[in-house]
Motif scaffolding. Sequence first.
Motif, mmCIF file in Angstrom:
data_model
loop_
_atom_site.group_PDB
_atom_site.id
_atom_site.type_symbol
_atom_site.label_atom_id
_atom_site.label_comp_id
_atom_site.label_asym_id
_atom_site.label_seq_id
_atom_site.Cartn_x
_atom_site.Cartn_y
_atom_site.Cartn_z
ATOM 1 N N TRP A 189 0.840 -1.197 0.000
ATOM 2 C CA TRP A 189 0.000 0.000 0.000
ATOM 3 C C TRP A 189 0.877 1.249 0.000
ATOM 4 O O TRP A 189 0.623 2.210 -0.735
ATOM 5 N N GLY A 190 1.938 1.221 0.802
ATOM 6 C CA GLY A 190 2.859 2.355 0.830
ATOM 7 C C GLY A 190 3.545 2.560 -0.504
ATOM 8 O O GLY A 190 3.611 3.681 -1.028
ATOM 9 N N ILE A 191 4.064 1.486 -1.089
ATOM 10 C CA ILE A 191 4.743 1.576 -2.388
ATOM 11 C C ILE A 191 3.784 2.070 -3.460
ATOM 12 O O ILE A 191 4.107 2.987 -4.234
ATOM 13 N N HIS A 192 2.620 1.470 -3.511
ATOM 14 C CA HIS A 192 1.612 1.803 -4.521
ATOM 15 C C HIS A 192 1.152 3.250 -4.365
ATOM 16 O O HIS A 192 1.083 4.019 -5.332
ATOM 17 N N GLY A 193 0.830 3.627 -3.134
ATOM 18 C CA GLY A 193 0.337 4.975 -2.879
ATOM 19 C C GLY A 193 1.374 6.047 -3.191
ATOM 20 O O GLY A 193 1.070 7.065 -3.809
ATOM 21 N N ILE A 194 2.619 5.804 -2.784
ATOM 22 C CA ILE A 194 3.688 6.775 -3.045
ATOM 23 C C ILE A 194 3.912 6.918 -4.545
ATOM 24 O O ILE A 194 4.084 8.029 -5.061
ATOM 25 N N GLY A 195 3.895 5.792 -5.260
ATOM 26 C CA GLY A 195 4.073 5.841 -6.721
ATOM 27 C C GLY A 195 2.984 6.669 -7.392
ATOM 28 O O GLY A 195 3.260 7.501 -8.260
ATOM 29 N N ASN A 196 1.730 6.459 -6.978
ATOM 30 C CA ASN A 196 0.630 7.230 -7.556
ATOM 31 C C ASN A 196 0.686 8.698 -7.136
ATOM 32 O O ASN A 196 0.289 9.579 -7.902
ATOM 33 N N LEU A 197 1.170 8.929 -5.928
ATOM 34 C CA LEU A 197 1.296 10.307 -5.460
ATOM 35 C C LEU A 197 2.356 11.065 -6.257
ATOM 36 O O LEU A 197 2.167 12.242 -6.598
ATOM 37 N N ILE A 198 3.450 10.384 -6.583
ATOM 38 C CA ILE A 198 4.486 11.008 -7.421
ATOM 39 C C ILE A 198 3.901 11.361 -8.786
ATOM 40 O O ILE A 198 4.135 12.452 -9.319
ATOM 41 N N ALA A 199 3.127 10.437 -9.359
ATOM 42 C CA ALA A 199 2.485 10.695 -10.655
ATOM 43 C C ALA A 199 1.543 11.892 -10.558
ATOM 44 O O ALA A 199 1.462 12.725 -11.479
ATOM 45 N N SER A 200 0.836 12.016 -9.442
ATOM 46 C CA SER A 200 -0.068 13.152 -9.238
ATOM 47 C C SER A 200 0.704 14.453 -9.118
ATOM 48 O O SER A 200 0.303 15.480 -9.673
ATOM 49 N N PHE A 201 1.829 14.427 -8.417
ATOM 50 C CA PHE A 201 2.667 15.622 -8.272
ATOM 51 C C PHE A 201 3.226 16.063 -9.617
ATOM 52 O O PHE A 201 3.325 17.269 -9.901
ATOM 53 N N VAL A 202 3.599 15.071 -10.444
ATOM 54 C CA VAL A 202 4.101 15.394 -11.791
ATOM 55 C C VAL A 202 3.033 16.174 -12.565
ATOM 56 O O VAL A 202 3.332 17.170 -13.236
ATOM 57 N N ALA A 203 1.775 15.742 -12.449
ATOM 58 C CA ALA A 203 0.687 16.445 -13.123
ATOM 59 C C ALA A 203 0.401 17.797 -12.465
ATOM 60 O O ALA A 203 0.232 18.805 -13.147
#
Length: 202
Positions: A183-197
């Motif tokens: 959950w931590g890995i998945h969430g952080i990865g998606n959060l990075i993608a959101s920050f990029v946007a």
Amino acid sequence: MVLESAINAIIQVILVSVIPFIWWFFSARKEQSFLRWLGLQKPDIENKGNYFVWFLFIMVLLFVPLYTITYFYLDSSILASNRFTGLGFSALIPALFYAMVQTGLSEELLFRGFLLKRFKHKFGFQMGNIMQSLLFGILHGWMFYSLVPFGVVVLVVMATAFAGYLMGWINERKSNGSIVTSWGIHGIGNLIASFVAMFNVL
């Protein structure tokens, strides 16, 4: 936007939990609580140093192929994180709900919580992990099937299946079955993608 993101996230978690809950209710409710049955518990880590090395290694290992595919082969307008494009810090809370709950938690409950643990019980860890990771990859490929060339769909399936396999592995081999790690890995990865946007980084 904050309220809408929170509601969407909660609804998605509830929806993906319906079938697992029914399965648990009729097969395991006398043996374990629902959340423990899914692996939503504090990770039991024997060697914290080794665990964090693997956590960071998997984050980096997943970041490179997934973001390479995203950058070179996918139009950012078709990505779920596109809703945050250019919004900056005003989208921080909605992005957290999206990354950590709507996608991160709901997908981990379903794939590494429900499916992996049921497959593992039936077929053993190795086969169970391969099965859940392939389903994870196919789901993500299917979402892009009508939007990108077939070759790109195959790349998406392979990259996300690889991610699913590694997240299942670290849960079962380094976290004593807890899905909090993935959950931590998945969430952080998606959060990075959101920050990029959010900040138009790419």
